[in-house]
Design an enzyme around this catalytic site. Structure first.
Site, PDB file in Angstrom:
ATOM      1  N   ASP A 116       0.844  -1.198   0.000  1.00 18.06           N
ATOM      2  CA  ASP A 116       0.000   0.000   0.000  1.00 18.06           C
ATOM      3  C   ASP A 116       0.877   1.246   0.000  1.00 18.06           C
ATOM      4  OD1 ASP A 116      -2.111   2.002   0.778  1.00 18.06           O
ATOM      5  OD2 ASP A 116      -3.281   0.187   1.061  1.00 18.06           O
ATOM      6  N   ALA A 118      -2.279   6.148  -0.166  1.00 15.61           N
ATOM      7  CA  ALA A 118      -2.918   7.247  -0.901  1.00 15.61           C
ATOM      8  C   ALA A 118      -4.282   7.556  -0.283  1.00 15.61           C
ATOM      9  CB  ALA A 118      -3.080   6.880  -2.372  1.00 15.61           C
ATOM     10  N   GLN A 165      -6.623  -5.159  -4.458  1.00 15.85           N
ATOM     11  CA  GLN A 165      -7.639  -4.144  -4.116  1.00 15.85           C
ATOM     12  C   GLN A 165      -7.159  -2.731  -4.403  1.00 15.85           C
ATOM     13  OE1 GLN A 165     -10.544  -5.669  -2.931  1.00 15.85           O
ATOM     14  NE2 GLN A 165      -9.274  -7.467  -3.334  1.00 15.85           N
ATOM     15  N   SER A 175     -19.156  -2.706 -10.159  1.00 12.90           N
ATOM     16  CA  SER A 175     -20.497  -2.664 -10.781  1.00 12.90           C
ATOM     17  C   SER A 175     -20.602  -1.498 -11.760  1.00 12.90           C
ATOM     18  CB  SER A 175     -21.575  -2.531  -9.707  1.00 12.90           C
ATOM     19  OG  SER A 175     -21.385  -1.335  -8.980  1.00 12.90           O
ATOM     20  N   TYR A 212     -13.514   6.374 -14.184  1.00 15.00           N
ATOM     21  CA  TYR A 212     -13.326   5.263 -13.234  1.00 15.00           C
ATOM     22  C   TYR A 212     -13.874   3.959 -13.825  1.00 15.00           C
ATOM     23  CZ  TYR A 212     -14.157   2.273  -9.151  1.00 15.00           C
ATOM     24  OH  TYR A 212     -14.201   1.205  -8.271  1.00 15.00           O
ATOM     25  N   ARG A 235     -27.329  13.947  -8.921  1.00 14.23           N
ATOM     26  CA  ARG A 235     -25.974  14.179  -9.433  1.00 14.23           C
ATOM     27  C   ARG A 235     -25.892  13.669 -10.872  1.00 14.23           C
ATOM     28  NH1 ARG A 235     -21.443  11.754  -5.530  1.00 14.23           N
ATOM     29  NH2 ARG A 235     -22.264   9.876  -6.480  1.00 14.23           N
TER      30      ARG A 235
HETATM   31  N1  NAD Z   1     -16.009   0.263  -1.725  1.00 11.99           N
HETATM   32  C1  NAD Z   1     -16.801  -0.065  -2.743  1.00 11.99           C
HETATM   33  O1  NAD Z   1     -18.035   0.008  -2.658  1.00 11.99           O
HETATM   34  C2  NAD Z   1     -16.221  -0.540  -4.052  1.00 11.99           C
HETATM   35  C3  NAD Z   1     -17.085  -0.797  -5.128  1.00 11.99           C
HETATM   36  C4  NAD Z   1     -16.544  -1.254  -6.326  1.00 11.99           C
HETATM   37  C5  NAD Z   1     -15.180  -1.482  -6.444  1.00 11.99           C
HETATM   38  N2  NAD Z   1     -14.353  -1.193  -5.379  1.00 11.99           N
HETATM   39  C6  NAD Z   1     -12.917  -1.430  -5.542  1.00 11.99           C
HETATM   40  O2  NAD Z   1     -12.435  -2.130  -4.409  1.00 11.99           O
HETATM   41  C7  NAD Z   1     -11.096  -1.776  -4.144  1.00 11.99           C
HETATM   42  C8  NAD Z   1     -10.928  -1.354  -2.700  1.00 11.99           C
HETATM   43  O3  NAD Z   1     -11.777  -0.243  -2.460  1.00 11.99           O
HETATM   44  P1  NAD Z   1     -11.954   0.415  -1.009  1.00 11.99           P
HETATM   45  O4  NAD Z   1     -13.370   0.845  -0.913  1.00 11.99           O
HETATM   46  O5  NAD Z   1     -11.382  -0.460   0.024  1.00 11.99           O
HETATM   47  O6  NAD Z   1     -11.072   1.739  -1.197  1.00 11.99           O
HETATM   48  P2  NAD Z   1      -9.908   2.337  -0.280  1.00 11.99           P
HETATM   49  O7  NAD Z   1      -9.593   3.664  -0.872  1.00 11.99           O
HETATM   50  O8  NAD Z   1     -10.292   2.288   1.153  1.00 11.99           O
HETATM   51  O9  NAD Z   1      -8.717   1.320  -0.537  1.00 11.99           O
HETATM   52  C9  NAD Z   1      -7.831   1.395  -1.631  1.00 11.99           C
HETATM   53  C10 NAD Z   1      -6.435   1.151  -1.111  1.00 11.99           C
HETATM   54  O10 NAD Z   1      -5.517   1.173  -2.219  1.00 11.99           O
HETATM   55  C11 NAD Z   1      -4.383   1.942  -1.845  1.00 11.99           C
HETATM   56  N3  NAD Z   1      -3.754   2.505  -3.034  1.00 11.99           N
HETATM   57  C12 NAD Z   1      -4.250   3.479  -3.844  1.00 11.99           C
HETATM   58  N4  NAD Z   1      -3.372   3.785  -4.811  1.00 11.99           N
HETATM   59  C13 NAD Z   1      -2.302   2.971  -4.618  1.00 11.99           C
HETATM   60  C14 NAD Z   1      -1.071   2.810  -5.294  1.00 11.99           C
HETATM   61  N5  NAD Z   1      -0.755   3.575  -6.359  1.00 11.99           N
HETATM   62  N6  NAD Z   1      -0.191   1.894  -4.832  1.00 11.99           N
HETATM   63  C15 NAD Z   1      -0.488   1.140  -3.736  1.00 11.99           C
HETATM   64  N7  NAD Z   1      -1.638   1.255  -3.065  1.00 11.99           N
HETATM   65  C16 NAD Z   1      -2.541   2.153  -3.497  1.00 11.99           C
HETATM   66  C17 NAD Z   1      -4.938   3.020  -0.929  1.00 11.99           C
HETATM   67  O11 NAD Z   1      -3.951   3.643  -0.124  1.00 11.99           O
HETATM   68  C18 NAD Z   1      -5.961   2.228  -0.122  1.00 11.99           C
HETATM   69  O12 NAD Z   1      -5.382   1.634   1.001  1.00 11.99           O
HETATM   70  C19 NAD Z   1     -10.739  -0.704  -5.162  1.00 11.99           C
HETATM   71  O13 NAD Z   1     -10.109  -1.355  -6.259  1.00 11.99           O
HETATM   72  C20 NAD Z   1     -12.084  -0.162  -5.588  1.00 11.99           C
HETATM   73  O14 NAD Z   1     -12.045   0.382  -6.886  1.00 11.99           O
HETATM   74  C21 NAD Z   1     -14.844  -0.726  -4.196  1.00 11.99           C
END
Ligand code: NAD
Length: 331
Positions: free
Chosen positions: A39, A42, A84, A129, A152, A287
């Site tokens: 991680d 970010a 993730q 989704s 995105y 939105r």
């Molecule tokens: N939360 C949701 O409802 C949802 C829905 C669809 C998809 N997702 C996907 O699930 C994944 C996790 O989402 P989340 O909700 O936990 O988000 P989050 O922002 O809490 O977690 C993302 C993590 O990735 C890390 N990260 C970002 N850029 C990075 C980089 N360049 N190098 C290394 N680490 C990096 C961030 O620091 C963070 O810890 C993501 O891929 C997101 O697109 C989430």
């Protein structure tokens, strides 16, 4: 679930300091599985992984998926990857499409290359989704998608295309998990890109009115984190070869409107603080780009991965609300 299959295995969780990633790390560590977390913080938080740092089974690699060398380092001696790491949020991608593209597409490609070179057994990744885009039909089934509605969404769709090509070209086994509005403990309530559930919870706790975009009739298939964890574990442990190299909806399979959501949150939080009952729910314009409704079919996951989501929206919200009440710092 059979965690024995992960005995003596090492799982790399990229984005392990984020909301979903830290919950995955926690569950794997509870079952004594070795976990590597990559991680760059970010959007992830150090406090999300602070309790894991003293666990000998846990290794943190501070690095960036945009850097191929960091990806190679993280993939060394790893059996499975739960990828993730990404920049979430549609509005963020509209504001800064270049950074979202760099992290979510170039970073994703780096991870695939590193996984291939390290000969990892399986690459499971967070899809979205949002890939259903402008396709109107409900429920969403995996094989029918529309055109993406945001930068995105493009990045998440390109991930699926790359994963497919890495299977076909290099025989890297992949599984894409299209998450539908995930919620639960440690989801960040702060910042411009906060998700609706933690944001509303924070506002109610602070005695502020939550504001719904539109009349509240828009609906989503809100999915509790434990159901998401179950899918990730099933995707890395399944012995069913037909279940690999494809994508799945990860959801509960039920729709809740935004107004219902706000009302449920208000009711649950009122049990902790009766004054919350009096808070008015406000509305503003819809939105641009928001789709009216989202609902997943989870039949494919049930059939091929034996997915059996245990947490309904209400049970999940109850658990999440209790956690926020205990942990949320008033900001
Ligand atoms: N939360 C949701 O409802 C949802 C829905 C669809 C998809 N997702 C996907 O699930 C994944 C996790 O989402 P989340 O909700 O936990 O988000 P989050 O922002 O809490 O977690 C993302 C993590 O990735 C890390 N990260 C970002 N850029 C990075 C980089 N360049 N190098 C290394 N680490 C990096 C961030 O620091 C963070 O810890 C993501 O891929 C997101 O697109 C989430």
């Amino acid at each position: 679930m059979n965690y024995n299959l992960l005995k003596d295995k090492t799982v790399l969780v990229t984005g392990g300091a984020g909301f979903i990633g830290s919950n995955l790390c926690e569950t794997l560590l509870n079952y004594n599985v070795k976990v590597v977390c990559l991680d760059n913080f970010a959007t992830g938080k150090r406090e999300n992984i602070a309790p894991f740092l003293k666990n000998k089974q846990f290794q943190l690699i501070e690095g960036d998926i945009r850097n191929l060398e960091d990806c190679h380092t993280a993939c060394k001696n790893v059996d499975f990857i739960l990828h993730q790491a990404a920049l979430g949020s549609v509005p963020r991608s509209i504001k800064d499409p270049i950074t979202t593209n760099d992290v979510n597409i170039s970073g994703f490609l780096n991870m695939l290359v590193a996984a291939r070179d390290a000969k990892v057994k399986r690459f499971v990744y967070a899809a979205s989704s949002s890939t259903y885009g402008d396709h109107q039909a409900l429920p969403k089934i995996e094989e029918i998608i529309g055109k993406p509605l945001s930068p995105y969404a493009i990045t998440k769709y390109v991930n699926e295309l790359y994963a497919d090509i890495f299977y076909k070209t290099y025989q890297l086994d992949t599984v894409g998990l299209r998450y539908f509005n995930v919620f639960g403990k440690r989801q960040d309530p702060n910042g411009a890109y906060a998700a609706v559930i933690p944001l509303f919870v924070k506002q109610f706790i602070n005695h502020e009115s939550p504001v719904i975009n539109g009349d509240g009739s828009y609906s989503r298939d809100f999915t509790y984190i434990d159901n998401v964890i179950q899918m990730n574990i099933k995707a890395i442990t399944t012995a069913n070869k037909d279940a690999l190299n494809t994508v799945y909806n990860v959801a509960y399979g039920e729709r809740t409107t935004l107004l219902e959501l706000a009302t449920i949150l208000k009711t649950y939080l009122s049990e902790f603080d009766p004054a919350i009952k009096e808070i008015e729910i406000k509305h503003r314009d819809n939105r641009i780009g928001d789709i009216p409704h989202s609902l997943a079919s989870i039949e494919k996951a049930k059939q091929l991965l034996n997915y059996n989501p245990k947490f309904s929206i209400t049970n999940g919200l109850k658990a999440a609300v209790s956690w926020y009440w205990e942990n949320l710092q008033v900001s």
